[in-house]
Design a protein around this motif. Structure first.
Motif, short mmCIF file in Angstrom:
data_model
loop_
_atom_site.label_atom_id
_atom_site.label_comp_id
_atom_site.label_asym_id
_atom_site.label_seq_id
_atom_site.Cartn_x
_atom_site.Cartn_y
_atom_site.Cartn_z
N GLU A 1 2.79 -15.31 -21.59
CA GLU A 1 1.72 -15.38 -22.59
C GLU A 1 2.24 -16.04 -23.85
N ILE A 2 1.36 -16.80 -24.48
CA ILE A 2 1.60 -17.33 -25.83
C ILE A 2 0.62 -16.63 -26.76
N MET A 3 1.11 -16.11 -27.88
CA MET A 3 0.19 -15.52 -28.86
C MET A 3 0.58 -15.98 -30.27
N GLY A 4 -0.38 -15.92 -31.16
CA GLY A 4 -0.09 -16.17 -32.56
C GLY A 4 0.52 -14.95 -33.21
N ARG A 5 1.17 -15.18 -34.34
CA ARG A 5 1.81 -14.07 -35.02
C ARG A 5 0.80 -13.00 -35.43
#
Lengths: 215, 215
Positions: B75-79
């Motif tokens: 998964e890629i997520m924003g801070r």
């Protein structure tokens, strides 16, 4: 989580027909019914287990085909899904319609009054049981390693499990076609609403997905 | 099969709001937005990954929540999905909202201008990247072991990947609520139809599922 007995991606016509009479090798779905009339919605999706070329749709229908193997540890099928022969086995060479790489990847229990030895193709092992639906469910659950069991059809087998009260969930895809005569799952999906919650979801392919579950 | 970059189960309001301004620890979705306003459809399903009690619905919404982890390798997520702090890290004790058992079960790449050391909770490892969306996509795909990569949000991160042309498929759940102001994914879903096929599926929960994919 309890193990469920589930029907998935089971396709019928608008008049409830899942297969025609007089199944033969040349006509695996019997009189009147061309397989693609009922199944083309599934074959068009990216997630279709038998897909060999890249591509395919990613819409609603794809969510259903992608779910086909999810948490499934065994399948139960009727003899008429397994093959076109009737009565005692005269051709033991027959190992199902699916070639050397069946799409099940789990134990498969074939219900028949004429048992024969188990055999394995790739990672699918076929067992033959002369058993009631309840006995078959028990044996398939024991083989499913804690996962759910798919009741794969044909239509008579789904009906037997339904009548025995064994099915926990059903996903029935109603294709935009009328057959006129054959083996029917129901006259109307509302017949099941005394026993199940029922949600109806139309897809842009023309198929209507019917979902049934109970508490 | 090529590895896809996918948005899944991303919930917004009818006016396109995915989160409010002024996120804090007490208000993880910011001003105006209660998490359950956008997410209750998912929490009601049997397949919801964070479900702790048995039960839950088995209808259409459940097909989407069951698909959450299917063939996802990273998964890629924003801070701002990872936490409420801004600027340099002052509290390294913060390890996300999810406790000791995060629901990802894969590597997670957190995009931030302020990198910090990776850490592992159960079977989820969080990495911190100061990178463009394209660089992050490349790194996450390399870590995903041939599987797809989920872009998990928040709304600004989804927008960045959308604007960079990196997203292959999106599943956006539009909840039956209007927020009025906040961080928006779109003014109208039709904005994406120049780049994507678009299928809309209403659910009996009141949520409308929007599916986008490209050839």
């Amino acid at each position: 989580m309890p193990q469920l007995l589930r029907v998935q991606n089971f396709s019928i016509s608008q008049d409830g027909v899942g297969a025609g009479e007089n199944q033969t090798f040349e006509r695996p779905f019997g009189d009147r019914v061309e397989p693609w009339e009922l199944m083309s919605w599934a074959g068009a999706t990216a997630g279709w287990p038998n897909r060999t070329d890249p591509g395919g749709t990613r819409g609603l229908d794809d969510y259903f085909t992608r779910d086909f193997a999810h948490n499934i540890g065994a399948e139960i099928m009727g003899r008429n899904k397994f093959g076109y022969q009737r009565g005692p086995w005269t051709d033991h060479e027959w190992q199902g319609w699916w070639g050397d790489e069946p799409p099940f990847h789990t134990p498969v229990f074939v219900l028949t009054h004429h048992v024969r030895p188990s055999f394995t193709l790739s990672d699918t092992t076929f067992h033959f049981l002369d058993a009631t639906p309840a006995e078959a469910a028990q044996q398939a659950k024991a083989a499913a390693d804690g996962k759910d069991v798919r009741v794969g059809g044909g239509v008579s087998t789904v009906r037997e499990f339904l009548d025995a009260g064994l099915l926990d969930t059903l996903h029935i895809a109603v294709a935009p076609v009328t057959i006129g005569a054959g083996l029917t799952l129901w006259e109307s999906p509302e017949e099941l609403e005394d026993r199940y919650h029922h949600e109806t979801v139309p897809s842009s392919s023309g198929v209507t997905h019917h979902l049934f579950w109970r508490d």
